[in-house]
Write a protein that holds these residues in place. Structure first.
Motif, mmCIF file in Angstrom:
data_model
loop_
_atom_site.group_PDB
_atom_site.id
_atom_site.type_symbol
_atom_site.label_atom_id
_atom_site.label_comp_id
_atom_site.label_asym_id
_atom_site.label_seq_id
_atom_site.Cartn_x
_atom_site.Cartn_y
_atom_site.Cartn_z
ATOM 1 N N UNK A 1 1.995 12.648 3.494
ATOM 2 C CA UNK A 1 2.021 11.936 2.403
ATOM 3 C C UNK A 1 0.498 11.298 2.200
ATOM 4 N N UNK A 2 -0.299 11.786 1.504
ATOM 5 C CA UNK A 2 -1.803 11.079 1.346
ATOM 6 C C UNK A 2 -1.810 9.539 1.159
ATOM 7 N N UNK A 3 -1.683 8.961 2.327
ATOM 8 C CA UNK A 3 -2.008 7.468 2.193
ATOM 9 C C UNK A 3 -2.920 7.402 3.497
ATOM 10 N N UNK A 4 -3.076 5.883 3.638
ATOM 11 C CA UNK A 4 -4.178 5.435 4.827
ATOM 12 C C UNK A 4 -3.402 5.855 5.974
ATOM 13 N N UNK A 5 -2.074 5.950 5.935
ATOM 14 C CA UNK A 5 -1.506 6.246 7.459
ATOM 15 C C UNK A 5 -2.126 7.495 7.987
ATOM 16 N N UNK A 6 -2.468 8.562 7.279
ATOM 17 C CA UNK A 6 -2.814 9.709 7.783
ATOM 18 C C UNK A 6 -4.091 9.972 7.812
ATOM 19 N N UNK A 7 -4.955 8.984 6.959
ATOM 20 C CA UNK A 7 -6.268 9.302 6.796
ATOM 21 C C UNK A 7 -7.075 9.883 8.092
ATOM 22 N N UNK A 8 -6.884 9.341 9.101
ATOM 23 C CA UNK A 8 -7.644 9.740 10.401
ATOM 24 C C UNK A 8 -6.788 10.926 11.158
ATOM 25 N N UNK A 9 -5.979 11.712 10.502
ATOM 26 C CA UNK A 9 -5.388 12.778 11.218
ATOM 27 C C UNK A 9 -6.427 14.085 11.197
ATOM 28 N N UNK B 1 -2.452 19.376 7.733
ATOM 29 C CA UNK B 1 -1.203 18.446 6.893
ATOM 30 C C UNK B 1 -0.641 19.418 5.949
ATOM 31 N N UNK B 2 -0.003 20.434 6.274
ATOM 32 C CA UNK B 2 0.634 21.509 5.290
ATOM 33 C C UNK B 2 1.660 20.644 4.194
ATOM 34 N N UNK B 3 1.520 21.058 2.967
ATOM 35 C CA UNK B 3 2.370 20.708 2.080
ATOM 36 C C UNK B 3 2.156 19.143 1.794
ATOM 37 N N UNK B 4 1.104 18.768 1.842
ATOM 38 C CA UNK B 4 0.769 17.294 1.391
ATOM 39 C C UNK B 4 1.295 16.664 0.127
ATOM 40 N N UNK B 5 1.847 15.899 0.102
ATOM 41 C CA UNK B 5 2.221 15.305 -1.079
ATOM 42 C C UNK B 5 1.428 13.747 -1.774
ATOM 43 N N UNK B 6 1.213 13.570 -2.773
ATOM 44 C CA UNK B 6 0.692 12.299 -3.085
ATOM 45 C C UNK B 6 1.858 11.285 -3.153
ATOM 46 N N UNK B 7 1.646 9.943 -2.822
ATOM 47 C CA UNK B 7 2.606 8.860 -2.808
ATOM 48 C C UNK B 7 3.491 9.097 -4.028
ATOM 49 N N UNK C 1 0.647 -1.125 0.020
ATOM 50 C CA UNK C 1 0.043 -0.171 -0.133
ATOM 51 C C UNK C 1 0.738 1.391 -0.035
ATOM 52 N N UNK C 2 0.147 2.544 0.188
ATOM 53 C CA UNK C 2 0.870 3.752 -0.024
ATOM 54 C C UNK C 2 2.285 4.040 -0.692
ATOM 55 N N UNK C 3 3.039 4.517 0.207
ATOM 56 C CA UNK C 3 4.457 4.671 -0.218
ATOM 57 C C UNK C 3 5.191 3.744 -0.640
#
Ligand SMILES: NC(=O)c1ccc[n+]([C@@H]2O[C@H](COP(=O)([O-])OP(=O)(O)OC[C@H]3O[C@@H](n4cnc5c(N)ncnc54)[C@H](OP(=O)(O)O)[C@@H]3O)[C@@H](O)[C@H]2O)c1
Length: 258
Positions: A184-192, A196-202, A12-14
Motif C-alpha cells: 500500500x502506497x504509504x510512508x511505511x514502504x517509501x524507502x523500499x 512492489x507489485x499490485x500497489x494500492x492507494x490507502x 497517517x496512511x491506512x
C-alpha cells in the motif's frame, strides 16, 4: 450517535484513510496515535464534514496509557463496537548489523500493540455480547521475508493470534477480522527498494477493507492478485523459496562467499 469505531495509527496512511472511509459510512470514530497534530486535523476534517470524531494520543506499546485513552474515547463517543488495531512499524534487519533490541521494538508495536488494543475493549464487548476486533496484519506474515524478518514475524504472530481469537469469540457475538494487505502506497514502504507489485492507494484499500469489516469477514487478503501470489509462495518448497527470495537481499549485504 453512530456505531463507534476506534482506530490506532490513525494519524497517517491506512489508519487515517480508514477513519475517513468509516466516517463516511456513518461510524463515529475515535482516533489514536502518538502525534497530536495530524489527529487533531483529521478529527476537525471529519467533524466539519458532518461526521463525529474525537482523538487522543497514545503509544500502543504503553498498555496503561492506551487503556486510559480508549476509556476517554468511550466516555466521549460511547462504547467501542469496533476496534481497528492498525498501528505498525517496519524496519530492516541485516545479518552483519543484527540488533535484537530493534526486533523486540518491532514486535512490541506490531504484536503487543494489537494485544493491548484488544485488551482495552474486550471486557466491554464481552459484557454487551457484541463487537468486532480488526487487526491490520500483512501478507508479509505468510512466509519469512529476508531482511524484513522482524516485520514478517510480527505479522505472522498477529494473524495467528487473531485466528485463535476468532474461533473463541465468534460464538460470543464478537467478530474477529484479520486484514492482510499487499503493498500500500504509504510512508511505511517509501524507502523500499524492491519491486512492489499490485500497489494500492490507502483509499482503494480502505474501501475494500470497510466492506470486509461490514461483512464481518474472518480473514481478508487484498488485492486478490497478491492473495494468489501468496497462495503460490506458500506452496514453494524451501529450496526454491530460498533461491528466489535471496535475490531481494541487497548485494552489498550478502557478505563474503564461504
Ligand atoms: N503500507 C503497506 O504496504 C502495508 C502493507 C501491509 C500491512 N500494512 C500495515 O498497515 C498498518 C498501517 O501502516 P501504514 O502503511 O499506514 O503506515 P504509516 O503510514 O507509516 O502509518 C503508521 C501509523 O502507525 C502509527 N504508529 C506507529 N507506531 C506507533 C505506536 N508505537 N503507537 C501508536 N501509533 C503508532 C503512526 O502514528 P504516530 O507516528 O503518530 O504514532 C501512524 O499513524 C501497519 O500495521 C502496517 O504494518 C501496511
Amino acid at each position: 450517535m453512530g456505531y463507534h469505531a476506534i482506530i490506532t495509527g490513525a494519524s497517517a496512511g491506512i489508519g487515517a484513510s480508514l477513519a475517513r472511509e468509516l466516517s463516511s459510512r456513518g461510524y463515529s470514530v475515535g482516533l489514536l496515535a502518538r502525534r497530536a497534530e495530524p489527529l487533531e486535523a483529521l478529527a476537525e476534517e471529519l467533524n466539519a464534514g458532518g461526521g463525529q470524531a474525537a482523538w487522543r494520543t497514545a503509544d500502543v506499546t504503553d498498555r496503561e496509557g492506551l487503556g486510559e485513552a480508549v476509556a476517554e474515547l468511550e466516555a466521549e463517543l460511547g462504547p467501542c463496537e469496533l476496534m481497528v488495531a492498525n498501528a505498525g512499524v517496519i524496519g530492516l534487519q541485516f545479518a552483519d548489523t543484527f540488533d535484537g533490541g530493534e526486533v523486540a521494538r518491532i514486535m512490541d508495536v506490531n504484536f503487543n500493540g494489537v494485544v493491548y488494543s484488544i485488551e482495552a475493549v474486550l471486557p466491554g464487548m464481552l459484557e454487551r455480547g457484541r463487537g468486532q476486533l480488526v487487526a491490520i496484519s500483512s501478507v508479509a506474515g505468510f512466509r519469512g521475508l529476508p531482511t524484513w524478518s522482524a516485520y514478517s514475524a510480527s505479522k505472522a504472530a498477529v494473524s495467528t493470534f487473531m485466528e485463535a481469537m476468532r474461533v473463541e469469540l465468534g460464538p460470543r457475538g464478537i467478530a474477529c477480522t484479520t486484514v492482510q494487505p499487499g503493498f500500500i502506497d504509504t510512508d511505511l514502504v517509501k524507502g523500499n527498494k524492491n519491486p512492489m507489485p499490485f500497489l494500492l492507494t490507502p483509499e482503494e484499500l480502505s474501501r475494500r477493507v470497510a466492506g470486509a469489516i461490514q461483512g464481518r469477514a474472518g480473514e481478508f487478503t487484498v488485492p486478490w492478485q497478491m492473495k494468489g501470489l501468496m497462495w503460490l509462495t506458500r506452496r514453494l518448497p524451501n529450496w526454491l523459496y530460498d533461491r528466489v527470495m535471496y535475490s531481494s537481499v541487497p548485494k552489498s549485504r550478502r557478505g563474503p562467499k564461504p
